[in-house]
Design a protein around this motif. Structure first.
Motif, PDB file in Angstrom:
ATOM      1  N   GLY A 245       0.779  -1.236   0.000  1.00 25.65           N
ATOM      2  CA  GLY A 245       0.000   0.000   0.000  1.00 25.65           C
ATOM      3  C   GLY A 245       0.802   1.273   0.000  1.00 25.65           C
ATOM      4  N   ALA A 246       2.106   1.181  -0.267  1.00 27.77           N
ATOM      5  CA  ALA A 246       2.968   2.364  -0.155  1.00 27.77           C
ATOM      6  C   ALA A 246       2.811   3.342  -1.311  1.00 27.77           C
ATOM      7  CB  ALA A 246       4.433   1.928  -0.049  1.00 27.77           C
ATOM      8  N   ALA A 247       2.282   2.890  -2.432  1.00 27.75           N
ATOM      9  CA  ALA A 247       2.351   3.675  -3.655  1.00 27.75           C
ATOM     10  C   ALA A 247       1.632   5.012  -3.567  1.00 27.75           C
ATOM     11  CB  ALA A 247       1.786   2.858  -4.830  1.00 27.75           C
ATOM     12  N   ASP A 257       6.412   9.412   5.758  1.00 27.46           N
ATOM     13  CA  ASP A 257       7.736   9.329   6.391  1.00 27.46           C
ATOM     14  C   ASP A 257       7.918   8.004   7.122  1.00 27.46           C
ATOM     15  OD1 ASP A 257       8.271  11.834   5.411  1.00 27.46           O
ATOM     16  OD2 ASP A 257       8.179  12.865   7.347  1.00 27.46           O
ATOM     17  N   GLU A 258       6.872   7.528   7.780  1.00 26.28           N
ATOM     18  CA  GLU A 258       6.991   6.257   8.499  1.00 26.28           C
ATOM     19  C   GLU A 258       7.167   5.093   7.520  1.00 26.28           C
ATOM     20  OE1 GLU A 258       7.432   5.794  11.669  1.00 26.28           O
ATOM     21  OE2 GLU A 258       7.240   7.934  12.112  1.00 26.28           O
ATOM     22  N   GLU A 386      -3.117  -2.481   3.657  1.00 30.00           N
ATOM     23  CA  GLU A 386      -2.848  -1.058   3.517  1.00 30.00           C
ATOM     24  C   GLU A 386      -2.254  -0.524   4.816  1.00 30.00           C
ATOM     25  OE1 GLU A 386      -6.274   1.658   3.360  1.00 30.00           O
ATOM     26  OE2 GLU A 386      -7.558  -0.109   3.543  1.00 30.00           O
ATOM     27  N   PRO A 387      -1.430   0.518   4.712  1.00 26.99           N
ATOM     28  CA  PRO A 387      -0.703   1.018   5.881  1.00 26.99           C
ATOM     29  C   PRO A 387      -1.469   2.090   6.643  1.00 26.99           C
ATOM     30  CG  PRO A 387       0.106   2.102   3.905  1.00 26.99           C
ATOM     31  CD  PRO A 387      -0.980   1.168   3.461  1.00 26.99           C
ATOM     32  N   PHE A 388      -1.234   2.102   7.960  1.00 23.18           N
ATOM     33  CA  PHE A 388      -1.780   3.141   8.828  1.00 23.18           C
ATOM     34  C   PHE A 388      -0.704   3.519   9.843  1.00 23.18           C
ATOM     35  CE2 PHE A 388      -5.428   0.852   7.272  1.00 23.18           C
ATOM     36  CZ  PHE A 388      -6.377   1.841   7.032  1.00 23.18           C
ATOM     37  N   VAL A 400       1.515   0.336  10.879  1.00 20.53           N
ATOM     38  CA  VAL A 400       0.827  -0.937  11.050  1.00 20.53           C
ATOM     39  C   VAL A 400       0.072  -1.227   9.756  1.00 20.53           C
ATOM     40  CG1 VAL A 400       0.598  -0.753  13.542  1.00 20.53           C
ATOM     41  CG2 VAL A 400      -1.189   0.197  12.083  1.00 20.53           C
ATOM     42  N   PHE A 401      -0.028  -2.504   9.422  1.00 16.27           N
ATOM     43  CA  PHE A 401      -0.703  -2.908   8.190  1.00 16.27           C
ATOM     44  C   PHE A 401      -1.982  -3.656   8.542  1.00 16.27           C
ATOM     45  CE2 PHE A 401       3.729  -2.382   7.026  1.00 16.27           C
ATOM     46  CZ  PHE A 401       3.627  -1.638   5.865  1.00 16.27           C
ATOM     47  N   LYS A 402      -3.056  -3.244   7.906  1.00 18.53           N
ATOM     48  CA  LYS A 402      -4.360  -3.870   8.125  1.00 18.53           C
ATOM     49  C   LYS A 402      -4.850  -4.457   6.806  1.00 18.53           C
ATOM     50  CE  LYS A 402      -5.538  -0.464  11.696  1.00 18.53           C
ATOM     51  NZ  LYS A 402      -6.526   0.566  12.136  1.00 18.53           N
TER      52      LYS A 402
END
Length: 643
Positions: A245-247, A257-258, A386-388, A400-402
């Motif tokens: 999900g970084a894109a 940044d994280e 996806e990242p949070f 964290v990835f959910k």
């Protein structure tokens, strides 16, 4: 879920076709690997040069030759909005890897040109070849042999393919690709397109056009339409070279940044010294390449990847062709509507469910290989996430990835595989007596997918636009824009034609484009047979077309034909054009070596050969190398990892 039989057939064919060159590649990869940190092979003088300017603690870590060293290869510059955010990344990365006991160095920068700036300008003729120049610059950065892994900072057009080609030539090193994210949504892409069409009609002036463009391209980040840049990002995700999900996380935000910190630390962990050795040459295998093709088709991605994916595969010893794209396209459903084949932009797509949703749906449909290696290890399903931001202190929240959402938040943009926008991927191989070409029809209405009309032949897009402005094109026709291939002038984008052709189509005219040039992912509703191969300077038959010849372009039947009597056709002499103006100025003379050595479009328009067994040579235009598979296969790597 069982694999779709067409996916299985195409994959097995690619594996068999690639055996000699893939085996040779993996043998080269294994030969380049050393025990312990790579810099341990350097003499003391070499090593002292390599860390002379480093801070004391980092210098000590490099001296000890125990901890991994991570290279930063960046395509940063201020002019590309998508790449400007990379200015901040090196310091973030260096600090992040220190926290996991590693060291990072800025190993080198690569060129990064913007097709948006060079569009319709002489500099565009350097664009395609900048991909191979970027690969070469990447090789220069890594040639110091100081590094155990690399982080690649790039987003756009030729830049990500160039970085990946360079990375694959150092395939024994792990690689993590680090995106910068899209700009926030500005003027809608459809409104921008309307203003361009009005300008082409002379109904608005340059001031209005510039204001519209400025409202659309308004800040740091990637352009928000689904062209080659954002197609790159989708493919890096499905090939497992990004964190999940970084894109499409916007620049200069805490989550962005994280993610950068997490990517840096992951690169250190997957080194030979980090305990989870995952070299990029094994991550990018035949199944990963097939997965990339499928994701491109399912999302309506850029036709530029019918060149770039071929070239990327070739760098890893894998041989694919347009038949593979065409066969997969017939069974891969279109799951996305993102401009130019829809109204939404990539921010809307991400909010609707994003890349993890697409990957999960394709896996569930049996249309992606799950049994691949990614930067997270074995299995693509780990990327259905996806990242949070985590729950840490401000400034160090972590990621964290959910799981990706089970349902699309907007079915006008993103759908499940059981309810697609269309049953096919919308990319078609057309062929006939004019050669072989690709068409992207996901944004072309069915009634426009077949055009049979007289040819109007032009040697440049400028000649076409002159005729359009003079009112000479108010008729049915097929525009044949020739001498636009890589040997002729570097194969520039021809987007200046799009508003004019769209206006003619809107006025009720049957129009189509046939060219050995490029139109890329921003192409839209006008049928266009592009990348015609071979080009005229390689003996291609476009040089036999004359004004008035009836040309049939049909995406439904895969037809690209000049309906000319055979005796007349074969009696014609090949057309010629004075290309001297395309060879000097704006640095084009420096790129003559590329024009003189490039292979045809269907082979990736590359200037480097397939890998060959040690002791043999393979010419750029030769057929696939012939020989036995050599030790170092992907199966061997998997067995060693499990052991």
């Amino acid at each position: 879920m069982a694999l779709h039989p067409v996916l299985e057939t195409v994959t097995n064919r690619v594996i068999q076709r690639s055996k000699p060159s893939r085996g040779a590649y993996l043998a080269h990869l294994e030969a380049a690997r050393v025990k312990g940190p790579q810099r341990g092979t350097l003499a003391c003088t070499n090593l002292a040069h390599g860390f002379a300017a480093f801070p004391a603690n980092d210098k000590l870590a490099l001296k000890e030759i125990k901890k991994p060293s991570v290279a930063i290869v960046s395509a940063y510059n201020d002019m590309l909005s998508a790449h400007q955010p990379f200015e901040r990344f090196p310091e973030i990365i260096k600090q992040a890897v220190r926290e996991v006991g590693a060291v990072a160095q800025f190993a080198g920068g690569t060129p990064a040109m913007c097709d948006g700036v060079t569009q319709g300008q002489p500099g565009m003729e350097l664009s395609l070849f900048s991909r191979d120049a970027i690969a070469m610059a990447t090789a220069v950065a890594l040639s110091h042999n100081m590094f155990d892994a690399a982080l690649y900072l790039g987003v756009c057009d030729k830049i990500v393919p160039g970085l990946l080609i360079g990375a694959l030539h150092f395939g024994h090193l792990p690689a993590v690709f680090v995106p910068a994210g899209p700009m926030t949504t500005g003027l809608s892409n459809s409104e921008k397109a309307k203003i361009r069409q009005l300008y082409a009609q002379g109904k608005v002036g340059r001031a209005e056009l510039l204001e519209g463009e400025s409202q659309s391209y308004h800040s740091a980040g990637t352009c928000t339409f689904y062209g080659t840049a954002n197609s790159n990002q989708m493919l890096m995700e499905v090939m497992g070279l990004h964190l999940p999900g970084a894109a499409f996380i916007t620049p200069n935000t805490p989550l962005r940044d994280e993610l950068t910190k997490a990517a840096a630390q992951r690169a250190a962990v997957i080194t030979d010294q980090g305990g989870e050795y995952l070299p990029v040459g094994h991550v990018v295998d035949e199944k990963a390449i097939i997965n990339a093709i499928v994701a491109l088709l399912a999302t309506g991605g850029s036709t530029n990847h019918t060149l770039h994916l071929v070239a990327i595969a070739k760098a890893a010893g894998i041989v694919i062709d347009w038949n593979d794209f065409d066969e997969l396209s017939k069974v891969v459903p279109l799951l996305c509507r993102i401009y130019p084949n829809g109204e939404a932009d990539v921010n809307h797509f991400h909010a609707a469910g994003g890349t993890g949703f697409v990957i999960r749906e394709l896996l569930d449909a049996g249309l992606l290989h799950d049994d691949v290696t990614t930067i997270l290890g074995k299995g693509l399903r780990k990327h259905c996430a996806e990242p949070f931001l985590g729950q840490g202190a401000p400034g160090s929240e972590g990621v964290v990835f959910k799981d990706s959402p089970a349902e699309s938040a907007d079915e006008k943009v993103l759908r499940k595989h059981g309810n697609p926008f269309s049953a096919d991927g919308g990319m078609v191989l057309v062929q006939g007596n004019l050669g072989r070409a690709v068409m992207k029809v996901s944004a072309v209405k069915p009634q426009h997918r077949t055009v049979e009309a007289p040819a109007l032949v032009f040697n440049s897009q400028e000649d076409f636009m002159d005729a359009y402005k003079a009112g000479q094109l108010d008729r049915d026709f097929v525009a044949v824009i020739r001498f636009q291939g890589p040997r002729a002038n570097g194969m520039p984008e021809l987007h200046a034609l799009t508003p004019a052709l769209a206006n003619l189509q809107d006025a009720g005219r049957k129009v189509a484009l046939v060219t050995d040039g490029r139109m890329s992912g921003a192409s839209g509703k006008v049928p266009a047979a592009i990348h015609v191969s071979p080009e005229i300077l390689a003996g291609g038959p476009l040089g036999l077309v004359r004004d008035g010849d009836i040309i049939k372009v049909c995406a439904e039947t895969g037809t690209l034909e000049a309906l000319v009597e055979s005796k007349v056709w074969h009696a014609r002499a090949m057309a010629h054009a004075d290309m001297s103006v395309n060879q000097i100025g704006m640095g084009r003379e420096l790129f003559s070596m590329f024009r003189n050595s490039v292979c045809e479009a269907e082979k990736g328009a590359t200037t480097f050969p397939l890998p060959s067994p040690i002791g043999t040579t393979v010419g750029l235009h030769d057929k696939d190398p012939v020989g036995n598979t050599v030790p170092g296969s992907d199966e061997d790597f998997s067995t060693k990892k499990e052991a």
